[in-house]
Design a protein around this motif. Structure first.
Motif, PDB file in Angstrom:
ATOM      1  N   UNK A   5     -61.796   9.013 -63.257  1.00 62.20           N
ATOM      2  CA  UNK A   5     -62.898   9.893 -63.811  1.00 62.20           C
ATOM      3  C   UNK A   5     -62.260  10.999 -64.072  1.00 62.20           C
ATOM      4  N   UNK A   6     -61.202  11.356 -63.680  1.00 59.38           N
ATOM      5  CA  UNK A   6     -60.815  12.686 -63.761  1.00 59.38           C
ATOM      6  C   UNK A   6     -59.763  12.594 -65.069  1.00 59.38           C
ATOM      7  N   UNK A   7     -59.648  11.520 -65.968  1.00 61.87           N
ATOM      8  CA  UNK A   7     -58.854  11.581 -66.998  1.00 61.87           C
ATOM      9  C   UNK A   7     -59.488  12.108 -68.137  1.00 61.87           C
ATOM     10  N   UNK A   8     -58.907  13.026 -69.055  1.00 66.36           N
ATOM     11  CA  UNK A   8     -59.478  13.532 -70.111  1.00 66.36           C
ATOM     12  C   UNK A   8     -60.077  12.749 -71.086  1.00 66.36           C
ATOM     13  N   UNK A   9     -59.649  11.771 -71.280  1.00 63.01           N
ATOM     14  CA  UNK A   9     -60.379  10.807 -72.313  1.00 63.01           C
ATOM     15  C   UNK A   9     -61.786  10.450 -71.818  1.00 63.01           C
ATOM     16  N   UNK A  10     -61.700   9.939 -70.536  1.00 61.12           N
ATOM     17  CA  UNK A  10     -62.865   9.517 -69.807  1.00 61.12           C
ATOM     18  C   UNK A  10     -64.109  10.608 -69.669  1.00 61.12           C
ATOM     19  N   UNK A  11     -63.460  11.871 -69.250  1.00 64.82           N
ATOM     20  CA  UNK A  11     -64.371  12.882 -69.105  1.00 64.82           C
ATOM     21  C   UNK A  11     -65.211  13.269 -70.464  1.00 64.82           C
ATOM     22  N   UNK A  12     -64.373  13.150 -71.590  1.00 65.78           N
ATOM     23  CA  UNK A  12     -64.855  13.530 -72.657  1.00 65.78           C
ATOM     24  C   UNK A  12     -65.922  12.465 -73.187  1.00 65.78           C
ATOM     25  N   UNK A  13     -65.828  11.290 -72.864  1.00 68.80           N
ATOM     26  CA  UNK A  13     -66.775  10.412 -73.353  1.00 68.80           C
ATOM     27  C   UNK A  13     -67.942  10.576 -72.372  1.00 68.80           C
ATOM     28  N   UNK A  14     -67.815  10.822 -71.140  1.00 68.80           N
ATOM     29  CA  UNK A  14     -68.826  10.992 -70.287  1.00 68.80           C
ATOM     30  C   UNK A  14     -69.878  12.293 -70.767  1.00 68.80           C
ATOM     31  N   UNK A  15     -68.850  13.111 -71.047  1.00 67.55           N
ATOM     32  CA  UNK A  15     -69.455  14.644 -71.653  1.00 67.55           C
ATOM     33  C   UNK A  15     -70.408  14.298 -72.748  1.00 67.55           C
ATOM     34  N   UNK A  61     -46.367  13.802 -74.070  1.00 67.14           N
ATOM     35  CA  UNK A  61     -46.833  14.165 -72.992  1.00 67.14           C
ATOM     36  C   UNK A  61     -48.232  14.561 -72.868  1.00 67.14           C
ATOM     37  N   UNK A  62     -48.687  15.225 -74.084  1.00 69.35           N
ATOM     38  CA  UNK A  62     -50.248  15.503 -74.118  1.00 69.35           C
ATOM     39  C   UNK A  62     -50.995  13.966 -74.165  1.00 69.35           C
ATOM     40  N   UNK A  63     -50.513  13.117 -74.965  1.00 77.26           N
ATOM     41  CA  UNK A  63     -51.280  11.836 -75.155  1.00 77.26           C
ATOM     42  C   UNK A  63     -51.386  11.017 -73.942  1.00 77.26           C
ATOM     43  N   UNK A  64     -50.162  11.073 -73.025  1.00 73.26           N
ATOM     44  CA  UNK A  64     -49.850  10.407 -71.876  1.00 73.26           C
ATOM     45  C   UNK A  64     -51.167  10.939 -71.113  1.00 73.26           C
ATOM     46  N   UNK A  65     -51.207  12.305 -70.696  1.00 72.70           N
ATOM     47  CA  UNK A  65     -52.140  12.948 -70.148  1.00 72.70           C
ATOM     48  C   UNK A  65     -53.773  12.607 -70.600  1.00 72.70           C
ATOM     49  N   UNK A  66     -53.799  12.728 -71.825  1.00 74.18           N
ATOM     50  CA  UNK A  66     -55.071  12.310 -72.516  1.00 74.18           C
ATOM     51  C   UNK A  66     -55.622  10.693 -71.892  1.00 74.18           C
ATOM     52  N   UNK A  67     -54.781   9.991 -71.981  1.00 73.65           N
ATOM     53  CA  UNK A  67     -54.987   8.624 -71.716  1.00 73.65           C
ATOM     54  C   UNK A  67     -55.096   8.310 -70.101  1.00 73.65           C
ATOM     55  N   UNK A  68     -54.417   9.252 -69.593  1.00 67.42           N
ATOM     56  CA  UNK A  68     -54.409   9.005 -68.225  1.00 67.42           C
ATOM     57  C   UNK A  68     -53.169   8.151 -67.546  1.00 67.42           C
ATOM     58  N   UNK A  69     -52.302   7.873 -68.356  1.00 66.56           N
ATOM     59  CA  UNK A  69     -50.777   7.363 -68.176  1.00 66.56           C
ATOM     60  C   UNK A  69     -50.011   8.281 -67.252  1.00 66.56           C
ATOM     61  N   UNK A 114     -70.379  21.218 -80.946  1.00 62.81           N
ATOM     62  CA  UNK A 114     -69.164  21.024 -81.709  1.00 62.81           C
ATOM     63  C   UNK A 114     -68.184  20.942 -80.612  1.00 62.81           C
ATOM     64  N   UNK A 115     -68.345  21.398 -79.403  1.00 61.66           N
ATOM     65  CA  UNK A 115     -67.260  21.386 -78.431  1.00 61.66           C
ATOM     66  C   UNK A 115     -66.865  19.949 -77.744  1.00 61.66           C
ATOM     67  N   UNK A 116     -68.362  19.357 -77.925  1.00 61.30           N
ATOM     68  CA  UNK A 116     -68.434  18.110 -77.273  1.00 61.30           C
ATOM     69  C   UNK A 116     -67.471  17.116 -77.958  1.00 61.30           C
ATOM     70  N   UNK A 117     -67.520  17.052 -79.484  1.00 63.92           N
ATOM     71  CA  UNK A 117     -67.001  16.159 -80.333  1.00 63.92           C
ATOM     72  C   UNK A 117     -65.708  16.723 -80.977  1.00 63.92           C
ATOM     73  N   UNK A 118     -65.024  17.850 -80.430  1.00 66.15           N
ATOM     74  CA  UNK A 118     -63.861  18.262 -81.048  1.00 66.15           C
ATOM     75  C   UNK A 118     -62.914  17.832 -80.799  1.00 66.15           C
ATOM     76  N   UNK A 119     -62.702  16.678 -79.989  1.00 69.83           N
ATOM     77  CA  UNK A 119     -61.753  15.669 -79.775  1.00 69.83           C
ATOM     78  C   UNK A 119     -61.220  14.766 -81.272  1.00 69.83           C
ATOM     79  N   UNK A 120     -62.130  14.607 -82.047  1.00 69.59           N
ATOM     80  CA  UNK A 120     -62.012  14.191 -83.600  1.00 69.59           C
ATOM     81  C   UNK A 120     -61.251  15.252 -84.266  1.00 69.59           C
ATOM     82  N   UNK A 121     -60.578  14.839 -85.076  1.00 73.10           N
ATOM     83  CA  UNK A 121     -59.576  15.972 -85.796  1.00 73.10           C
ATOM     84  C   UNK A 121     -60.527  16.659 -86.788  1.00 73.10           C
ATOM     85  N   UNK A 122     -61.442  15.983 -87.741  1.00 76.06           N
ATOM     86  CA  UNK A 122     -62.039  16.910 -88.428  1.00 76.06           C
ATOM     87  C   UNK A 122     -63.166  17.863 -87.896  1.00 76.06           C
ATOM     88  N   UNK A 123     -63.864  17.652 -86.837  1.00 78.26           N
ATOM     89  CA  UNK A 123     -64.500  18.649 -86.098  1.00 78.26           C
ATOM     90  C   UNK A 123     -63.674  19.668 -85.435  1.00 78.26           C
TER      91      UNK A 123
END
Length: 639
Positions: A218-228, A177-185, A344-353
Motif C-alpha cells: 500500500x505504500x508503493x507510490x503507484x498504488x497510492x496514486x491509484x487509490x487516491x 531508480x525513480x521507476x523502481x521506486x514508483x513500481x515498488x521494486x 490536476x494533482x491527482x492525475x499528474x502522473x500522466x505526462x500531459x497533465x
C-alpha cells in the motif's frame, strides 16, 4: 502465509534483510569528510571555469569543457569516496547557485559552474557499474553547513529534487531508480536516527499470489496514486451531493447523510495534510513545500470553517440556526474551485497533465512580479481616490447590503471598500466610469488606473506567462521527468512504517496510534506491528488482493505473455552483435547475402559523434605533430 500476516513482512523482517542500497560493512563518510570533498570539488570547478562559459556549451554531449579527461580528474579527486561523489557535486552545485543569487556581478560565471557540477554528476553516474547505482543514488549523507551545524540527511536523488536539477533527473540512471521506486521494486526500510534505506522487494518475497499479498504494498507510490484517484473522485461525488442539501431540506437543520460523509472525509484529508506537513518539516526541508501545499491548507481551512458554522446551526438558537447554516454553505461553496483544481494533482502522473501542471506552477511563480507591481499601484490609487472622496470633509456611505452587514467594524471604512471594489472592477475590464462622472479629477485618476492596468500591467503579465510557458515547453521532457521524480519521492520521503490512505487514516489516528504513544496502553514494537498487520489486512483486503493478482500474474514487466500482449507493433529490438552481420537462411535466395560488406568496415567511415569538431581537429593536429616529430627524428639520425 499471506504477507500481511507474516511476522517478517514489513518491519519484523527488516533486520534479516540484506540491504541493496548500502553496504553495511563500509562505514558512511562523516559530515566533516564530505564537506572537505565538497570544498575540493569547488576548487576544481573554479580552476576548470575561471571565466564565463555559456551553460549550453557545458551541457552538450560533445562539450569541450566536460571531456572524458575532466571526468576522470573529478573521479580521481574523490579518492576512496566514489559513491559519495555525485552527492558532493550536487552540494557544490547548490553552493554555486547560492553564490550566483547573492553575487550578481559573477552571476553568469557561478551559474556555469553550477551547471558543470550537475553535468559532471550525471556523466559520472552514467559510467558507474549497474550494481553500484543504487547506493550512489539513494544512500543518505550529511555535510557541515557554513555556520558549523550538521545538515539534514539527504540522498543524491533527494538533493537533485530539492534543487530541481533537470539535467541530472532526466538521466536514464536517475529515472531507472525513480521507476523502481514508483513500481515498488525498491521499497523503503526505516533505519535508526530517522535514516531511510531501500531494499529490492523481489529478493525477499516469493513470486506468488500469497507472497505478494503484503500490506507494505500500500505504500508503493503507484498504488497510492491509484487509490487516491478513486477516493478523490468519490469525494467529488459526495461534495456534489452535499451542496444540494439546502435545496432538498431548506428548513431542516439536522445533518444530512452526504454531509456526514463529506466532513468525515474532510477530517481524514486534514489529518493527512497535517501529518505530511510535520513530516516534511522533520525529515526534509522547506524546499519540499509547493504551491499545492498552500492550496491544501486553504481547502482544509475552508472545510473546517464550514463545519464549525454547520455545528453552530445544528446546536444554536432558533434565530441563528438559519443564518449559521447559510454561512456554512456559503463557505463550502468556496471549496468547489479548489477541490476541482486539486484534481490536476491527482492525475499528474500522466505526462500531459503533469506537463500542464508544471506550466501552471511556473506561470504562478513568474506572476509574482505582476502582483508586486499591482499591489504598489493599487495602494497608491486607492489612497488617491479615497483622499479625493474625503476632500470635501464627508465620505459617502455604501449602499450595498452585503457591505452594510460587515462594515460596522471600526477597522473597515466604507469608502475604502467601495474604492477597492471600483478598482477591482476596472482591473477585470468592467470599469464604472459613471461613479466619477461628476468629478473631472476623479475621472482622470480612474482613467489613469484603467489605462495602466489594461495596457501596462496586463501586458507584463502576458509576457511573463509567455516566457514561462516557452521555458517549460522548450525543455518539456526533462521538466516532466524531474517533476515525476519529485512526485514519486514525495510519496515516500517522510518515512511511515504503516500507510493508511485517507479516509482510513482516521482509524489509525484514533484507534491504532494510541497503542504506540500512550504509556498505559502502549504495545511493544512487535505487537504494535502485528496489530497493524491484522487491521490493515481486514480493511484493505480487496485492494491488497487486486495488487497481489496484478503483481503475480498480470504485471507486464514480470510476465512474458502480458508483456507480449501490451507491446506495440512498431517496437524495435534491442541492439545485439548477431544483428550486425546477418545471414540469409531462405533456400529460395541461395547465394544472396546481406553482409557482403562487414559491419566493421561500414562504420569506419562514420564520423566520431562522441567528440566535438574542435576535439576532432585537435586530435588530428596532434597526430600530425607526432608524425612530423617522428620524421624529423628519422632525418636527424640519417644525418
Amino acid at each position: 502465509m499471506p504477507g500481511y500476516l507474516n511476522s517478517s513482512a514489513r518491519n519484523g523482517g527488516d533486520a534479516e534483510r540484506a540491504s541493496l542500497m548500502s553496504n553495511v560493512d563500509e562505514p558512511k563518510p562523516s559530515p566533516q569528510t564530505l564537506t572537505k570533498l565538497v570544498r575540493r570539488l569547488r576548487a576544481l570547478t573554479l580552476a576548470l571555469l575561471p571565466l564565463e562559459v555559456e551553460p549550453s556549451e557545458i551541457n552538450v554531449p560533445t562539450s569541450r569543457v566536460i571531456t572524458p579527461q575532466v571526468i576522470a580528474a573529478y573521479r580521481a579527486a574523490a579518492g576512496d569516496f566514489q559513491d559519495a561523489l555525485p552527492y558532493c557535486l550536487l552540494r557544490a552545485r547548490a553552493e554555486f547557485m547560492w553564490d550566483a543569487n547573492h553575487n550578481y556581478a559573477d552571476y553568469d560565471e557561478n551559474v556555469a559552474r553550477a551547471v558543470a557540477c550537475e553535468v559532471l554528476a550525471r556523466r559520472i553516474v552514467h559510467i558507474v557499474e549497474p550494481d553500484r547505482l543504487g547506493p550512489i543514488m539513494a544512500r543518505r549523507y550529511q555535510h557541515v553547513q557554513i555556520d558549523g551545524d550538521i545538515s539534514e540527511m539527504s540522498s543524491t536523488l533527494e538533493l537533485a529534487i530539492d534543487q530541481h536539477c533537470t539535467i541530472f533527473l532526466s538521466s536514464t540512471e536517475a529515472q531507472d531508480v525513480v521507476n523502481d521506486l514508483w513500481r515498488g521494486d525498491l521499497v523503503q526500510k526505516n533505519m535508526a536516527n530517522g535514516d531511510v534505506d531501500y531494499i529490492r522487494y523481489s529478493d525477499n518475497v516469493e513470486h506468488s499470489f500469497w507472497g505478494h499479498l503484503d500490506i507494505s504494498r500500500l505504500s508503493v507510490p503507484r498504488y497510492q496514486n491509484m487509490f487516491r484517484i478513486v477516493i478523490w473522485l468519490f469525494f467529488l461525488v459526495v461534495y456534489s451531493q452535499a451542496v444540494r442539501e439546502p435545496l432538498e431540506k431548506a428548513q431542516d437543520q439536522h445533518w444530512d447523510g452526504w454531509e456526514v460523509i463529506l466532513y468525515f472525509m474532510s477530517l481524514s484529508f486534514i489529518i493527512e495534510d497535517t501529518h505530511k506537513f510535520f513530516s516534511l518539516l522533520k525529515f526534509v526541508t522547506w524546499r519540499a513545500f509547493t504551491f499545492w501545499n498552500f492550496v491544501s491548507f486553504v481547502t482544509d481551512s475552508l472545510l473546517t470553517a464550514a463545519f464549525i458554522f454547520r455545528v453552530m446551526s445544528v446546536y444554536g438558537d432558533g434565530d441563528h440556526q438559519t443564518l449559521f447554516k447559510l454561512r456554512s454553505f456559503q463557505v463550502l461553496s468556496f471549496v468547489a474551485p479548489l477541490i476541482w483544481m486539486k484534481l490536476v494533482t491527482v492525475f499528474d502522473g500522466y505526462k500531459y497533465i503533469g506537463t500542464m501542471q508544471i506550466c501552471v506552477a511556473r506561470m504562478l511563480k513568474e506572476s509574482g512580479i505582476f502582483f508586486a507591481l499591482l499591489s504598489v499601484l493599487a495602494l497608491g490609487f486607492t489612497q488617491g481616490l479615497y483622499a479625493l472622496d474625503a476632500a470635501d470633509g464627508a465620505a459617502e456611505s455604501v449602499s450595498e447590503v452585503w457591505f452594510a452587514e460587515i462594515l460596522n467594524r471600526p477597522l473597515l471604512n466604507p469608502t475604502t471598500i467601495q474604492v477597492v471594489n471600483l478598482l477591482v472592477q476596472a482591473l477585470l475590464q468592467a470599469p464604472d466610469y459613471q461613479r466619477y462622472s461628476a468629478s473631472p479629477t476623479g475621472l482622470t485618476l480612474y482613467y489613469l488606473w484603467s489605462a495602466v492596468t489594461a495596457i501596462v500591467l496586463l501586458n507584463v503579465l502576458i509576457s511573463l506567462f509567455s516566457s514561462a510557458y516557452a521555458d517549460v515547453v522548450e525543455d518539456a521532457e526533462a521538466q516532466y521527468l524531474a517533476f515525476f521524480a519529485s512526485k514519486t519521492i514525495g510519496m515516500i520521503r517522510a518515512p511511515d512504517s504503516f500507510v493508511y490512505p485517507a479516509p482510513f487514516n482516521i482509524i489509525e489516528t484514533f484507534f491504532i496510534a494510541p497503542f504506540e504513544f500512550f504509556p498505559i496502553i502502549h504495545l511493544s514494537k512487535k505487537n504494535y506491528a502485528k496489530l497493524n498487520r491484522y487491521v490493515m489486512g481486514m480493511l484493505f483486503f480487496i485492494p491488497l488482493t487486486i495488487i497481489a493478482v496484478y503483481e503475480s500474474a498480470l504485471d507486464p514487466t514480470k510476465n512474458g505473455w502480458m508483456n507480449n500482449w501490451f507491446r506495440g507493433n512498431d517496437e524495435g529490438a534491442d541492439d545485439s552483435p548477431e544483428y550486425r552481420n546477418p545471414t540469409v537462411d531462405d533456400p529460395a535466395l541461395e547465394g544472396k547475402q546481406i553482409s557482403r560488406v562487414p559491419f566493421e568496415e561500414l562504420v569506419k567511415v562514420f564520423p566520431n559523434t562522441a567528440q566535438s569538431s574542435e576535439a576532432t581537429i585537435l586530435k588530428e593536429i596532434d597526430s600530425l605533430k607526432q608524425q612530423i616529430e617522428a620524421l624529423t627524428k628519422l632525418i636527424q639520425e640519417k644525418q
